[in-house]
Design a protein around this motif. Structure first.
Motif, PDB file in Angstrom:
ATOM      1  N   UNK A 155      47.827  37.485  39.036  1.00  0.00           N
ATOM      2  CA  UNK A 155      46.261  38.045  39.331  1.00  0.00           C
ATOM      3  C   UNK A 155      45.859  36.745  40.078  1.00  0.00           C
ATOM      4  N   UNK A 156      46.641  35.995  40.415  1.00  0.00           N
ATOM      5  CA  UNK A 156      45.697  34.619  41.043  1.00  0.00           C
ATOM      6  C   UNK A 156      45.909  35.680  42.999  1.00  0.00           C
ATOM      7  N   UNK A 157      46.450  36.457  43.004  1.00  0.00           N
ATOM      8  CA  UNK A 157      46.311  36.997  44.186  1.00  0.00           C
ATOM      9  C   UNK A 157      44.819  38.411  44.072  1.00  0.00           C
ATOM     10  N   UNK A 158      44.646  38.659  42.991  1.00  0.00           N
ATOM     11  CA  UNK A 158      43.715  39.639  42.447  1.00  0.00           C
ATOM     12  C   UNK A 158      42.613  38.442  42.355  1.00  0.00           C
ATOM     13  N   UNK A 159      42.605  37.439  41.820  1.00  0.00           N
ATOM     14  CA  UNK A 159      41.353  36.806  41.561  1.00  0.00           C
ATOM     15  C   UNK A 159      40.838  36.005  42.900  1.00  0.00           C
ATOM     16  N   UNK A 160      41.902  35.467  44.245  1.00  0.00           N
ATOM     17  CA  UNK A 160      41.323  34.913  45.427  1.00  0.00           C
ATOM     18  C   UNK A 160      41.006  36.955  46.215  1.00  0.00           C
ATOM     19  N   UNK A 161      41.541  37.235  46.302  1.00  0.00           N
ATOM     20  CA  UNK A 161      40.748  38.247  46.712  1.00  0.00           C
ATOM     21  C   UNK A 161      39.506  38.893  46.874  1.00  0.00           C
ATOM     22  N   UNK A 162      39.085  38.960  45.329  1.00  0.00           N
ATOM     23  CA  UNK A 162      37.950  39.286  45.667  1.00  0.00           C
ATOM     24  C   UNK A 162      36.591  37.703  45.318  1.00  0.00           C
ATOM     25  N   UNK A 163      37.204  36.932  44.382  1.00  0.00           N
ATOM     26  CA  UNK A 163      36.652  35.874  45.009  1.00  0.00           C
ATOM     27  C   UNK A 163      35.663  35.032  45.734  1.00  0.00           C
TER      28      UNK A 163
END
Length: 285
Positions: A155-163
């Motif tokens: 989830x942290x990588x996904x959040x990084x990519x989006x935000x």
């Protein structure tokens, strides 16, 4: 049940998989050197003891890591936006308006030189560069990375990519509205707002996304050659986008430099937010 909660938060936030509460307690009392191997997944998101992300997470003890993430991101965005606006004021109203360091003529003449050498082939290539650094390429790329990471519960990588793209875009928009600057005087190949030259949003987005993803990727590389190749590719893509935007008459060189700084700033904001969320997950577990 406590072990189950510990495993849950480790799985959700991508840290300390399989580490029990008892083991975490031993790690907390161990010297810093003994704890260096405690976190196995996504080491770039580790918050070192006493670091700013960990102190930020401590202010919201027992709060959900997602809340800590968004609060950290909001704080980072406000600081980045303020710094970007102050820099824009200096560039537009000091360096350019007063001809500081002779930058006014140089900043404009570079676009004149590019415009004088336009050809059909170069124009087509520049259009590709603009697409690579903007919509729809970057939103699609970010969406794919986020979906894949979410599927594997990173989830942290996904959040990084989006935000990282969100923070970059918001900072660019706020800065261009707060400090308007006229685009180059050459014939422009795109019809956009004429007073939104500083900073270059395409350049900022390219740095935030391509350099940000390469940063995450290379932390898993052990080969120096692979790291060098990945960073070379990211730098070439960003350079391609920046030159394309200047060739099309959309931005000055100083606008591009401002975009690079915003992109780097967006990466730093997301690193801080992810590390704070990771620290909050550990405290909550």
């Amino acid at each position: 049940m406590v072990k189950g909660l510990d495993a849950y938060y480790g799985r959700v936030w991508g840290i300390d998989r399989g580490v029990t509460v008892e083991e975490r307690s031993r790690q907390a009392t161990a010297p810093a050197g003994d704890r260096s191997n405690a976190r196995q997944s996504d080491p770039i998101f580790e918050a070192r003891p006493g670091s700013l992300p960990e102190r930020f997470a401590a202010r919201f003890d027992s709060r959900h890591p997602a809340l800590v993430f968004f609060l950290a991101m909001l704080a980072g965005f406000l600081l980045l936006a303020a710094a970007s606006i102050l820099l824009a004021l200096f560039v537009v109203h000091v360096l350019v308006a007063n001809g500081g360091l002779g930058l006014e003529g140089t900043d404009e003449s570079f676009n004149d030189t590019l415009a004088q050498h336009r050809t059909g082939t170069l124009t087509a290539i520049a259009e590709v560069g603009s697409q690579v650094g903007g919509a729809p390429v970057l939103p699609i790329l970010v969406g794919i990375v986020a979906l894949v990471c979410a599927y594997f519960r990173h989830w942290l990588i996904a959040a990084f990519a989006v935000f990282v793209l969100t923070i970059e875009s918001a900072t660019y928009r706020v800065t261009s509205i707060a400090v308007p600057r006229e685009r180059p005087s050459v014939h422009r190949l795109e019809q956009l707002e004429v007073d939104a030259s500083y900073p270059s949003g395409h350049t900022a987005a390219s740095v935030a996304v391509y350099a940000g993803l390469v940063l995450l990727l290379t932390t898993r590389f052990t080969s120096s050659l692979k790291k060098a190749l990945a960073w070379t590719a990211a730098i070439l893509v960003v350079t391609f986008v920046a030159l394309s935007r200047m060739y099309e008459g959309m931005h000055h060189p100083l606008d591009v430099a401002g975009g690079v700084l915003i992109g780097i700033g967006a990466i730093l904001v997301l690193l801080f937010s992810c590390r704070a969320a990771g620290a909050a997950a550990e405290r909550r577990a």
